[in-house]
Design a protein around this motif. Structure first.
Motif, PDB file in Angstrom:
ATOM      1  N   CYS A   1      -8.066   1.594  -9.764  1.00  8.53           N
ATOM      2  CA  CYS A   1      -7.249   1.241  -8.601  1.00  8.53           C
ATOM      3  C   CYS A   1      -5.963   2.045  -8.675  1.00  8.53           C
ATOM      4  N   ALA A   2      -5.826   2.982  -7.749  1.00  5.92           N
ATOM      5  CA  ALA A   2      -4.611   3.778  -7.676  1.00  5.92           C
ATOM      6  C   ALA A   2      -3.574   3.006  -6.884  1.00  5.92           C
ATOM      7  N   ALA A   3      -2.427   2.768  -7.519  1.00 10.02           N
ATOM      8  CA  ALA A   3      -1.390   1.942  -6.912  1.00 10.02           C
ATOM      9  C   ALA A   3      -0.145   2.771  -6.621  1.00 10.02           C
ATOM     10  N   SER A   4       0.492   2.471  -5.508  1.00 11.33           N
ATOM     11  CA  SER A   4       1.733   3.155  -5.158  1.00 11.33           C
ATOM     12  C   SER A   4       2.620   2.214  -4.364  1.00 11.33           C
ATOM     13  N   GLY A   5       3.898   2.589  -4.250  1.00 10.11           N
ATOM     14  CA  GLY A   5       4.810   1.827  -3.418  1.00 10.11           C
ATOM     15  C   GLY A   5       5.541   0.697  -4.114  1.00 10.11           C
ATOM     16  N   TYR A   6       5.537   0.692  -5.444  1.00  6.28           N
ATOM     17  CA  TYR A   6       6.273  -0.347  -6.157  1.00  6.28           C
ATOM     18  C   TYR A   6       6.827   0.235  -7.459  1.00  6.28           C
ATOM     19  N   THR A   7       7.813  -0.455  -7.996  1.00  6.64           N
ATOM     20  CA  THR A   7       8.422  -0.039  -9.260  1.00  6.64           C
ATOM     21  C   THR A   7       7.601  -0.585 -10.416  1.00  6.64           C
ATOM     22  N   ASP A   8       7.257   0.278 -11.350  1.00  8.36           N
ATOM     23  CA  ASP A   8       6.443  -0.140 -12.488  1.00  8.36           C
ATOM     24  C   ASP A   8       7.094  -1.319 -13.198  1.00  8.36           C
ATOM     25  N   GLY A   9       6.296  -2.343 -13.463  1.00 13.35           N
ATOM     26  CA  GLY A   9       6.806  -3.520 -14.148  1.00 13.35           C
ATOM     27  C   GLY A   9       7.279  -4.612 -13.214  1.00 13.35           C
ATOM     28  N   SER A  10       7.299  -4.358 -11.917  1.00 10.01           N
ATOM     29  CA  SER A  10       7.793  -5.352 -10.974  1.00 10.01           C
ATOM     30  C   SER A  10       6.685  -6.193 -10.362  1.00 10.01           C
ATOM     31  N   TYR A  11       5.438  -5.791 -10.568  1.00 11.77           N
ATOM     32  CA  TYR A  11       4.304  -6.480  -9.975  1.00 11.77           C
ATOM     33  C   TYR A  11       3.287  -6.867 -11.038  1.00 11.77           C
ATOM     34  N   CYS A  12       2.620  -7.968 -10.799  1.00 14.44           N
ATOM     35  CA  CYS A  12       1.411  -8.309 -11.526  1.00 14.44           C
ATOM     36  C   CYS A  12       0.239  -7.712 -10.743  1.00 14.44           C
ATOM     37  N   LEU A  13      -0.761  -7.265 -11.459  1.00 15.54           N
ATOM     38  CA  LEU A  13      -1.908  -6.616 -10.837  1.00 15.54           C
ATOM     39  C   LEU A  13      -3.197  -7.305 -11.278  1.00 15.54           C
ATOM     40  N   GLY A  14      -4.165  -7.316 -10.387  1.00 18.78           N
ATOM     41  CA  GLY A  14      -5.410  -7.983 -10.769  1.00 18.78           C
ATOM     42  C   GLY A  14      -6.578  -7.571  -9.901  1.00 18.78           C
ATOM     43  N   TRP A  15      -7.698  -8.161 -10.223  1.00 14.56           N
ATOM     44  CA  TRP A  15      -8.937  -7.927  -9.489  1.00 14.56           C
ATOM     45  C   TRP A  15      -9.513  -9.272  -9.049  1.00 14.56           C
ATOM     46  N   PHE A  16     -10.011  -9.303  -7.824  1.00 16.45           N
ATOM     47  CA  PHE A  16     -10.820 -10.431  -7.393  1.00 16.45           C
ATOM     48  C   PHE A  16     -12.095  -9.871  -6.780  1.00 16.45           C
ATOM     49  N   ARG A  17     -13.093 -10.712  -6.633  1.00  9.17           N
ATOM     50  CA  ARG A  17     -14.363 -10.246  -6.083  1.00  9.17           C
ATOM     51  C   ARG A  17     -14.907 -11.254  -5.086  1.00  9.17           C
ATOM     52  N   GLN A  18     -15.780 -10.765  -4.234  1.00  6.77           N
ATOM     53  CA  GLN A  18     -16.473 -11.636  -3.292  1.00  6.77           C
ATOM     54  C   GLN A  18     -17.919 -11.213  -3.230  1.00  6.77           C
ATOM     55  N   ALA A  19     -18.785 -12.118  -3.650  1.00  6.37           N
ATOM     56  CA  ALA A  19     -20.221 -11.869  -3.603  1.00  6.37           C
ATOM     57  C   ALA A  19     -20.755 -12.253  -2.223  1.00  6.37           C
ATOM     58  N   PRO A  20     -21.887 -11.690  -1.831  1.00  7.59           N
ATOM     59  CA  PRO A  20     -22.462 -12.022  -0.520  1.00  7.59           C
ATOM     60  C   PRO A  20     -22.676 -13.521  -0.359  1.00  7.59           C
ATOM     61  N   GLY A  21     -22.135 -14.082   0.712  1.00  8.18           N
ATOM     62  CA  GLY A  21     -22.317 -15.497   0.994  1.00  8.18           C
ATOM     63  C   GLY A  21     -21.510 -16.437   0.126  1.00  8.18           C
ATOM     64  N   LYS A  22     -20.600 -15.911  -0.682  1.00  7.18           N
ATOM     65  CA  LYS A  22     -19.808 -16.753  -1.575  1.00  7.18           C
ATOM     66  C   LYS A  22     -18.322 -16.555  -1.333  1.00  7.18           C
ATOM     67  N   GLY A  23     -17.537 -17.456  -1.899  1.00 11.10           N
ATOM     68  CA  GLY A  23     -16.102 -17.352  -1.768  1.00 11.10           C
ATOM     69  C   GLY A  23     -15.518 -16.325  -2.720  1.00 11.10           C
ATOM     70  N   ARG A  24     -14.239 -16.097  -2.590  1.00 11.43           N
ATOM     71  CA  ARG A  24     -13.574 -15.133  -3.442  1.00 11.43           C
ATOM     72  C   ARG A  24     -13.278 -15.739  -4.799  1.00 11.43           C
ATOM     73  N   GLU A  25     -13.313 -14.895  -5.821  1.00 10.87           N
ATOM     74  CA  GLU A  25     -13.088 -15.339  -7.192  1.00 10.87           C
ATOM     75  C   GLU A  25     -12.156 -14.371  -7.904  1.00 10.87           C
ATOM     76  N   GLY A  26     -11.074 -14.901  -8.448  1.00 10.00           N
ATOM     77  CA  GLY A  26     -10.223 -14.077  -9.282  1.00 10.00           C
ATOM     78  C   GLY A  26     -10.975 -13.684 -10.545  1.00 10.00           C
ATOM     79  N   VAL A  27     -10.923 -12.415 -10.910  1.00  9.95           N
ATOM     80  CA  VAL A  27     -11.689 -11.910 -12.042  1.00  9.95           C
ATOM     81  C   VAL A  27     -10.789 -11.674 -13.247  1.00  9.95           C
ATOM     82  N   ALA A  28      -9.719 -10.934 -13.059  1.00 15.33           N
ATOM     83  CA  ALA A  28      -8.830 -10.596 -14.172  1.00 15.33           C
ATOM     84  C   ALA A  28      -7.462 -10.239 -13.621  1.00 15.33           C
ATOM     85  N   VAL A  29      -6.444 -10.555 -14.404  1.00  9.76           N
ATOM     86  CA  VAL A  29      -5.063 -10.278 -14.007  1.00  9.76           C
ATOM     87  C   VAL A  29      -4.318  -9.729 -15.216  1.00  9.76           C
ATOM     88  N   ILE A  30      -3.402  -8.821 -14.961  1.00 10.43           N
ATOM     89  CA  ILE A  30      -2.519  -8.343 -16.011  1.00 10.43           C
ATOM     90  C   ILE A  30      -1.085  -8.562 -15.531  1.00 10.43           C
TER      91      ILE A  30
END
Length: 126
Positions: free
Chosen positions: A22-51
């Motif tokens: 994930c290429a990220a831009s537009g913020y100062t390093d260290g000012s944001y938490c970053l993560g991944w969520f996913r959505q499977a077909p027919g299912k709700g969204r699920e947080g996967v991992a956060v840093i």
């Protein structure tokens, strides 16, 4: 304004590996938490991992021990290394960012996050 662009999705046999970026831009390093969520077909969204801003990761129970989140601060790239993939990991994977949402549970409700990308599709076949 934070912009996020995911890549690295694809089709893989169960037991295989993929690494999302994930290429990220537009913020100062260290000012944001970053993560991944996913959505499977027919299912709700699920947080996967956060840093969080200090670099500490947290994971959904469903991916602990198989997925690793990391970031390259110099390049402003967030990664998700996915090993021992299972068919139930099949989903659209989204990168997301927020200055205050730093828990895995925050990414279960991505509409509340500051920014997220267009997603990259991961398909795991048996």
């Amino acid at each position: 304004q934070v912009q996020l662009v995911e890549s690295g999705g694809g089709s893989v046999q169960a037991g295989g590996s993929l690494k999302l970026s994930c290429a990220a831009s537009g913020y100062t390093d260290g000012s944001y938490c970053l993560g991944w969520f996913r959505q499977a077909p027919g299912k709700g969204r699920e947080g996967v991992a956060v840093i969080d801003r200090d670099g500490s990761p947290s994971y959904a129970d469903s991916v602990k021990g198989r997925f690793t989140i990391s970031k390259d601060n110099a390049k402003n790239i967030l990664y998700l290394q996915m090993n021992t993939l299972k068919p139930e990991d099949t989903a659209m994977y989204y990168c997301a960012a927020d200055p205050w949402a730093c828990r895995k549970s925050d990414y279960d409700v991505p509409n509340a996050l500051d920014a997220w990308g267009q997603g990259t599709l991961v398909t795991v076949y048996s």
